[in-house]
Design a protein around this motif. Sequence first.
Motif, PDB file in Angstrom:
ATOM      1  N   SER A 199      45.272 -30.486   1.903  1.00 14.38           N
ATOM      2  CA  SER A 199      43.765 -29.906   2.035  1.00 14.38           C
ATOM      3  C   SER A 199      43.826 -28.329   1.409  1.00 14.38           C
ATOM      4  O   SER A 199      42.942 -27.935   0.833  1.00 14.38           O
ATOM      5  CB  SER A 199      43.125 -29.854   3.600  1.00 14.38           C
ATOM      6  N   SER A 224      34.517 -23.142   0.326  1.00 15.98           N
ATOM      7  CA  SER A 224      35.157 -24.442   0.755  1.00 15.98           C
ATOM      8  C   SER A 224      36.540 -24.265   1.120  1.00 15.98           C
ATOM      9  O   SER A 224      37.005 -24.961   1.959  1.00 15.98           O
ATOM     10  CB  SER A 224      35.380 -25.108  -0.833  1.00 15.98           C
ATOM     11  N   TYR A 225      37.075 -22.894   1.356  1.00 13.81           N
ATOM     12  CA  TYR A 225      38.159 -22.779   1.985  1.00 13.81           C
ATOM     13  C   TYR A 225      38.320 -22.824   3.520  1.00 13.81           C
ATOM     14  O   TYR A 225      39.280 -23.115   4.191  1.00 13.81           O
ATOM     15  CB  TYR A 225      38.945 -21.226   1.550  1.00 13.81           C
ATOM     16  N   THR A 274      41.662 -27.232  -1.765  1.00 17.04           N
ATOM     17  CA  THR A 274      40.880 -26.025  -1.712  1.00 17.04           C
ATOM     18  C   THR A 274      41.391 -24.946  -2.896  1.00 17.04           C
ATOM     19  O   THR A 274      40.391 -24.021  -2.810  1.00 17.04           O
ATOM     20  CB  THR A 274      40.589 -25.613  -0.263  1.00 17.04           C
ATOM     21  N   ALA A 285      32.430 -28.996   4.315  1.00 15.06           N
ATOM     22  CA  ALA A 285      33.702 -28.816   4.508  1.00 15.06           C
ATOM     23  C   ALA A 285      34.002 -29.440   5.885  1.00 15.06           C
ATOM     24  O   ALA A 285      35.116 -30.018   5.968  1.00 15.06           O
ATOM     25  CB  ALA A 285      34.044 -27.394   4.527  1.00 15.06           C
ATOM     26  N   ALA A 295      42.736 -30.624  -6.969  1.00 12.88           N
ATOM     27  CA  ALA A 295      41.706 -29.633  -7.107  1.00 12.88           C
ATOM     28  C   ALA A 295      41.116 -29.213  -8.586  1.00 12.88           C
ATOM     29  O   ALA A 295      40.207 -28.918  -8.568  1.00 12.88           O
ATOM     30  CB  ALA A 295      42.612 -28.434  -6.777  1.00 12.88           C
TER      31      ALA A 295
END
Length: 287
Positions: free
Chosen positions: A100, A244-245, A104, A20, A159
Amino acid sequence: MIDVTGDMIRKGILMTVSYAFLMSISTVSAKQAQTIIPVPVLLFWQSFICFLFLLSQMRGNWKKFSPSVWKVLFYRSSSGYLALLCYYIALNHIPIVDASLLRTCAPLCVPFVVFVFYKKFIPVERWLPLLLGFIGVAFIIRPTSGNISVWHIVAFASAVGLAISMVTTRMLSNQISAREVLLTYFGFSALLSLALVIFLGQSLTLPRESWLWVVLVALSLYIGMYLYTLAYTYAPASIVSPVSYIGVVFNGIWGWLIWHHMPDSYAWLGTLFIFISIIFSARVKSR
């Protein structure tokens, strides 16, 4: 006795955080590069450079893939390419944090992709970190009917593509190596980008001022994607994917440092939920 499963999950989480961070560097570099060259040209060169890196490492390691493996590789490569294409396009029209954040959301799409491929639902205990992550994203975006544009939808399409690539990467983890997965992906991406460049009548020539950004995008993407692929060989997507956040936080920091975008109280609250989702994800174990 060592808990092998827990150790593998922790390794997967660590690699996802590293991925990330590198992808946030790639995002900033890509946004800068797109002020000089078109998106398809950037996609071609970054994919071609990464493909050459991997090709040099595959000498004497070639093996024949079965038709079933090629089928999954096609899903993984095409979904990954469309995800990145949509993401780069969205970066040109909406703030980097918005793009982004929507990208995510991929973990929220994972259960549906898993259902399509495996015909089974995610266990109930694994939904909590996904839900917490989504709440965090909702706090930061605060979507209303007046501020969501078509480009936000394009970012969300990224996403969906990323979620498919997550699950298909996991499907390939016990059949072929991470390098073989990435070599196929970057080769496929380069070919698709070349076709798009030709179709749009663009030039592959890179202005001198774009070289640094293109190389930086390629290097960070190459290393980041390797860690990403390796992470999902250690643990299932439904467990690791909420991590991944953290990429949202990295992009928020870059946005503040470069574009002086200061997060408000809602953004900080959303970030808190994201960190909580990471903690829950790290503690969840496979049944």
